[in-house]
Write an enzyme that holds these catalytic residues in place. Structure first.
Site, mmCIF file in Angstrom:
data_model
loop_
_atom_site.group_PDB
_atom_site.id
_atom_site.type_symbol
_atom_site.label_atom_id
_atom_site.label_comp_id
_atom_site.label_asym_id
_atom_site.label_seq_id
_atom_site.Cartn_x
_atom_site.Cartn_y
_atom_site.Cartn_z
ATOM 1 N N THR A 71 0.855 -1.188 0.000
ATOM 2 C CA THR A 71 0.000 0.000 0.000
ATOM 3 C C THR A 71 0.888 1.234 0.000
ATOM 4 O O THR A 71 2.044 1.169 0.435
ATOM 5 C CB THR A 71 -0.876 0.048 1.262
ATOM 6 O OG1 THR A 71 0.011 0.066 2.390
ATOM 7 C CG2 THR A 71 -1.775 -1.159 1.366
ATOM 8 N N GLU A 91 -5.738 -3.179 -1.455
ATOM 9 C CA GLU A 91 -6.267 -4.274 -0.631
ATOM 10 C C GLU A 91 -7.403 -5.021 -1.311
ATOM 11 O O GLU A 91 -7.835 -6.064 -0.836
ATOM 12 C CB GLU A 91 -6.790 -3.709 0.701
ATOM 13 C CG GLU A 91 -5.699 -3.332 1.682
ATOM 14 C CD GLU A 91 -5.252 -1.873 1.549
ATOM 15 O OE1 GLU A 91 -5.427 -1.313 0.448
ATOM 16 O OE2 GLU A 91 -4.731 -1.322 2.517
HETATM 17 P P1 AMP Z 1 -4.512 2.650 -3.536
HETATM 18 O O1 AMP Z 1 -4.517 1.491 -2.622
HETATM 19 O O2 AMP Z 1 -3.230 3.399 -3.550
HETATM 20 O O3 AMP Z 1 -4.953 2.250 -4.908
HETATM 21 O O4 AMP Z 1 -5.573 3.714 -3.009
HETATM 22 C C1 AMP Z 1 -6.916 3.356 -2.826
HETATM 23 C C2 AMP Z 1 -7.750 4.574 -2.491
HETATM 24 O O5 AMP Z 1 -7.837 5.463 -3.605
HETATM 25 C C3 AMP Z 1 -9.174 4.254 -2.158
HETATM 26 O O6 AMP Z 1 -9.319 3.785 -0.836
HETATM 27 C C4 AMP Z 1 -9.864 5.587 -2.407
HETATM 28 O O7 AMP Z 1 -9.718 6.460 -1.315
HETATM 29 C C5 AMP Z 1 -9.093 6.137 -3.583
HETATM 30 N N1 AMP Z 1 -9.827 5.879 -4.835
HETATM 31 C C6 AMP Z 1 -9.664 4.852 -5.688
HETATM 32 N N2 AMP Z 1 -10.506 4.954 -6.732
HETATM 33 C C7 AMP Z 1 -11.254 6.064 -6.533
HETATM 34 C C8 AMP Z 1 -12.316 6.714 -7.253
HETATM 35 N N3 AMP Z 1 -12.770 6.242 -8.411
HETATM 36 N N4 AMP Z 1 -12.833 7.830 -6.718
HETATM 37 C C9 AMP Z 1 -12.369 8.336 -5.566
HETATM 38 N N5 AMP Z 1 -11.374 7.778 -4.854
HETATM 39 C C10 AMP Z 1 -10.816 6.654 -5.317
#
Ligand code: AMP
Length: 532
Positions: free
Chosen positions: A177, A320
């Site tokens: 992450t 995750e």
């Molecule tokens: P990561 O694990 O780095 O991919 O980050 C995941 C996080 O990105 C999620 O928990 C959301 O907070 C944010 N996220 C992912 N897709 C979206 C989306 N389409 N719109 C808004 N936030 C998103």
């Protein structure tokens, strides 16, 4: 009594075998950092993956051990996805944009034995080498003029190899992450979870892949398994076009030259592409579908793509969750909707693909399940076969007793299953006991013609506890006043949501995956005081 169907262990090797057998001559094109281009196909990827599996065994790598890659999107990286999994190893895709301390931590924590890397990242390798305690072999994907270290290395093998067999639940990939708090955490994808996730991803309600799809993924192969595209694409036998550089001019030309129908990337990638086209006076490429995820897709972006005749697939997920949780696409009433209504629909994050379940619970007690009424927002939880159960080397599960994983996101569920993401749990602004969505404020603000980027943060307020402050980066050469932004927002959000202050800044801090880092922004403005 048991049923009587054949045994078929759900392993990633089936995916590449299928692609090579059923779509063997479908092309995989790579545009390299030096401007050269190479072409292979699914049969070629499989042959090289077999050789790579042999080559890893020759190095003494054992089943279950981790092999790292620090690389952009290209065919040799794709080979390593299947080669590592094929010999029973676990590919650790490392994000080169992480800070040195994080790079040190994750490679040592994963105990990576081999590091495969692009020549462009040689300086990072040189800096980190002494700090990585477990890496025994370094192999460059693209050194030398005509051949490469990687190809020389696998070229010593004959490819006469049988994939290592094992359990469906064996790991095949590990992603860390981006870690907004504390150390990054490792998420181990299984063969089974990967196959199921990819099958869900290729269906019409998700990526909508078919044999005629030509996909140029801009989402990096080092971020959340590139949204599973390299697996889903293999299942459907699509043509892939990879670019080892993210320059919009290169991407644009490739899309035209290679007949690209589909692309996928975070909003900033699409924004950069728009800006390039505007500057050069070009039309957007004639894409059939654009997947946008990782952060919320702003409405002006969705509108422009829809007007271009491009289907918008707004997806939500996280490392995750493998990462696909929800994907948006045309709904049953699509043809009856106006453009404005379509834009509003696409601005939400879509619906869960078969296999995952979502629920929202009360933010205050984190237990009471909330109605799917399209109004009530709460902490978003998820469960399913490709959702994390436990972080790598953790001593307890990451899910509650009831099996739900708390995403840290805040959202609203609609009666038709659509997810509308409103914030991160840590970022929602609580004003006088009521929640304000920082994300909604930001999305509305970036629609202002003079705003390049915006971030809303809750700042301490003596009366309301917290009030929103909007930090804004102006578009180059634009003169913008705070009043014009407030006026612009006033018909887009509730009156009491309007920011108490607009502060213009030169830049907004980002995480290694390109998301706004509210933590760093808050740190930067820790002495900020709002007038009562
Ligand atoms: P990561 O694990 O780095 O991919 O980050 C995941 C996080 O990105 C999620 O928990 C959301 O907070 C944010 N996220 C992912 N897709 C979206 C989306 N389409 N719109 C808004 N936030 C998103």
């Amino acid at each position: 009594m048991l049923g009587a169907m054949q045994e078929w262990t759900m392993r990633v090797t089936h995916v590449i075998d299928h692609a090579a057998r059923e779509a063997g001559d479908r092309e995989i094109v790579t545009r390299w950092a030096d401007g050269s281009e190479t072409r292979t196909n699914w049969a070629g990827i499989r042959t090289d993956a077999l050789k790579m599996a042999q080559a890893l065994e020759a190095l003494g790598i054992k089943k279950g051990e981790r092999v790292a890659s620090m690389a952009m999107n290209h065919s040799r990286h794709l080979v390593s996805w299947y080669g590592v999994a094929g010999m029973g190893g676990v590919l650790h895709t490392v994000n080169p944009r992480l800070f040195e301390d994080q790079l040190e931590y994750i490679v040592n924590h994963a105990e990576d034995k081999v590091m495969l890397y692009d020549a462009a990242f040689q300086p990072i390798i040189d800096t980190m080498r002494d700090r990585w305690t477990t890496v025994e072999h370094y192999i460059c994907f693209d050194s030398g003029e005509h051949t490469t270290a990687f190809e020389d290395w696998i070229g010593e093998q004959d490819g006469n190899y049988e994939w290592v067999s094992g359990q469906e639940t064996d790991p095949c990939m590990i992603c860390y992450t981006s870690g907004t708090t504390g150390n990054p955490k490792g998420v181990q994808y299984e063969h089974r979870s990967t196959v199921l996730h990819a099958m869900a991803g290729l269906q019409p309600a998700a990526f909508n892949f078919s044999a005629s799809s030509v996909m140029l993924p801009v989402v990096p192969m080092f971020h959340a398994a590139s949204w599973g595209l390299p697996y889903a694409g293999a299942m459907a036998g699509i043509k892939f076009v990879f670019s080892a550089v993210n320059d919009p001019a290169v991407l644009h030309q490739l899309m035209l030259d290679e007949g690209v129908t589909d692309s996928a990337g975070v909003p900033t990638v699409w924004l950069a592409h728009f800006e390039y086209c505007d500057k050069e006076g070009l039309d957007l490429p004639p894409l059939k579908a654009a997947t946008i995820g990782g952060s919320a897709a702003p409405k002006f972006m969705i509108r422009r793509l829809l007007e271009n005749g491009t289907r918008v697939q707004h997806a939500w997920g996280m490392t995750e969750t493998s990462p696909i949780g929800t994907v948006g696409g045309p709904t049953h009433d699509w043809d009856q909707l106006t453009l404005d209504e379509k834009v509003d629909k696409c601005a939400m994050q879509g619906r869960p693909t078969f296999g995952v379940e979502l629920r929202t619970v009360d933010l205050d007690d984190m237990g009471t399940e909330l109605p799917r009424d399209g109004e009530t927002s709460g902490a978003l939880q998820i469960r399913g076969p490709w959702i994390i159960k436990r972080y790598f080397k953790a001593d307890k599960d990451a899910v509650g007793n009831d099996g739900w994983f708390d995403t840290g996101d805040v959202g609203i569920l609609h009666p038709d299953g659509t997810l509308q993401l409103t914030d991160r749990t840590k970022d929602v602004i609580k004003s006088g006991g009521e929640w304000i969505s920082s994300v909604e404020l930001e999305n509305a603000a970036v629609g202002h013609p003079g705003v390049a980027e915006a971030a809303a943060v809750g700042m301490y307020h003596p009366k309301w506890d917290e009030r929103p402050v909007l930090f804004v980066v102006k578009k180059e050469g634009e003169e913008v006043e705070a009043e014009s932004i407030i006026a612009f927002l006033s018909d887009k959000v509730a009156k009491w949501w309007l920011p108490d202050a607009v502060e213009f800044v030169d830049d907004i801090p980002h995480t290694a995956t390109g998301k706004i880092s509210k933590k760093d922004l808050r740190e930067r403005f820790k002495d900020y005081k709002l007038e009562a």
